[in-house]
Scaffold this motif. Structure first.
Motif, PDB file in Angstrom:
ATOM      1  N   LEU A  47       1.027  -1.021  -0.188  1.00 43.41           N
ATOM      2  CA  LEU A  47       0.296  -0.077   0.050  1.00 43.41           C
ATOM      3  C   LEU A  47       0.925   1.341   0.030  1.00 43.41           C
ATOM      4  N   SER A  48       0.258   2.309  -0.436  1.00 43.34           N
ATOM      5  CA  SER A  48       0.908   3.274  -0.147  1.00 43.34           C
ATOM      6  C   SER A  48       1.303   4.030   1.451  1.00 43.34           C
ATOM      7  N   GLN A  49       1.976   4.139   1.785  1.00 43.64           N
ATOM      8  CA  GLN A  49       2.182   4.683   3.064  1.00 43.64           C
ATOM      9  C   GLN A  49       0.898   5.232   3.929  1.00 43.64           C
ATOM     10  N   ALA A  50       0.401   6.645   3.043  1.00 50.83           N
ATOM     11  CA  ALA A  50      -1.146   7.029   3.667  1.00 50.83           C
ATOM     12  C   ALA A  50      -2.373   6.224   4.029  1.00 50.83           C
ATOM     13  N   ASP A  51      -2.292   4.854   2.888  1.00 48.17           N
ATOM     14  CA  ASP A  51      -3.568   3.641   3.009  1.00 48.17           C
ATOM     15  C   ASP A  51      -2.914   2.588   4.028  1.00 48.17           C
ATOM     16  N   TYR A  52      -1.281   2.430   4.102  1.00 56.86           N
ATOM     17  CA  TYR A  52      -0.639   1.877   4.811  1.00 56.86           C
ATOM     18  C   TYR A  52      -1.431   2.389   6.658  1.00 56.86           C
ATOM     19  N   GLN A  53      -0.835   3.265   6.641  1.00 55.19           N
ATOM     20  CA  GLN A  53      -1.569   4.238   7.941  1.00 55.19           C
ATOM     21  C   GLN A  53      -3.198   3.878   7.984  1.00 55.19           C
TER      22      GLN A  53
END
Length: 330
Positions: free
Chosen positions: A207-213
């Protein structure tokens, strides 16, 4: 906390898997060069066999030409052997460099604990989030995997990342990677581990880092390994001997991780994760100098999950942590 069941990425048959990491292209380059050199060698050898077999067939008549001088023949043989030796030695050095680049010491952004068990993969993220047969990671961050097995040898394989690492009972192995392409990729066990081996599969979700968070936030935050390990440390009675005013004299564990410890045998040993694990399951293996071998073994009483958590708690203890937090003596 996520505990998804067996999941397959929706991917058809791939002759060459997608390249989802920078390391993947390097492995593929080595593979294609090795394939090309092997193919060239086969063509040369088969060509010589066919050519000589035709030219010097007993059914052919006529002049066969002069024999190659002995010294020239020796030079050709030695030259051919040297070219092969240098070529394949170069491939060995190249492959060794790639191996050390993947499995050697490196800085990572965070560590995920992975346990192989017949027949599933169990993963725990640093914040306590758990997964089964699915691994979510952020793109463009270096992830370190700490692997072990609860029963037999398994092999954690991510073909799209060109990563494969054995999970071995009784020891920890490590690998690190940096995924460069968001998406879903296959996760396999690449070591035959029993009757249900073929079903021990799942997926890697990048995932993108934002989506992962965001994904982490939706899982419902559980206790971190350090917090869970502290509770286990107390519930198994470890604090009664290793912290505070204990009735049994045992070595303190405050700030022990990474330090060198003298053993009763006269040897010195680094208190790393393997040492801490052995101290829990095989306490008589490394007895600290000045102490009696009275600690019981917790083998068969404690799971690999719990060992990971207890070790995480011990690693978090600074020197004098018990005194600082409670004022108790050692």
């Amino acid at each position: 906390m996520s505990t998804s069941s067996v999941v397959d990425a929706d991917i058809g048959l791939e002759l060459i898997p997608t390249q989802a990491s920078a390391y993947a292209s390097q492995v593929d380059n080595l593979y294609f060069v090795l394939l090309a050199l092997s193919g060239l060698l086969i063509l040369v050898l088969v060509g010589l066999i066919v050519g000589f077999g035709f030219r010097y067939s007993s059914k052919r008549s006529g002049e066969r030409g002069k024999a190659v001088p002995e010294k020239l023949g020796q030079r050709i043989e030695i030259g051919f052997a040297l070219i092969l030796a240098v070529s394949f030695l170069g491939l060995f050095v190249w492959a060794g460099w790639l191996y050390l680049n993947l499995y050697g010491e490196t800085e990572s952004d965070f560590t995920i604990n992975v346990i192989g068990k017949q027949w599933m993969w169990k993963a725990q993220h640093p914040d306590g989030t758990r997964e089964i047969n699915t691994l979510h990671i952020p793109v463009d961050q270096t992830v370190k995997l700490r692997l072990t097995s609860q029963d037999v040898i398994h092999s954690f394989s991510l073909p799209a990342l060109r990563l494969k690492r054995d999970a071995v009972p009784g020891m920890y192995t490590e690998a690190h990677f940096r995924a460069t392409e968001p998406g879903e990729y296959r996760l396999f066990c690449a070591e035959y581990c029993g009757t249900e081996h073929a079903r021990m599969r799942g997926k890697l979700v990048v995932l993108s880092q934002a989506d992962y968070q965001g994904w982490l936030g939706r899982q419902g935050k559980g206790p971190s390994p350090e917090v869970a390990g502290q509770d286990l440390f107390r519930s198994y009675g470890c604090s009664g001997c290793h912290q505070g005013d204990a009735s049994v004299r045992a070595p303190t564990l405050d700030g022990v991780f990474g330090r060198t410890r003298p053993l009763a045998s006269g040897e010195m040993i680094e208190a790393d994760e393997a040492y801490l694990r052995n101290s829990i399951l095989q306490p008589q293996k490394h007895v600290v100098a000045g102490y009696e071998p009275v600690m019981p073994s917790y083998k068969g009483q404690i799971s690999e999950d719990e060992i990971f958590q207890i070790i995480a708690y011990i690693k978090s203890l600074p020197a004098g942590a018990w005194k600082q937090s409670t004022g108790a003596g050692q």
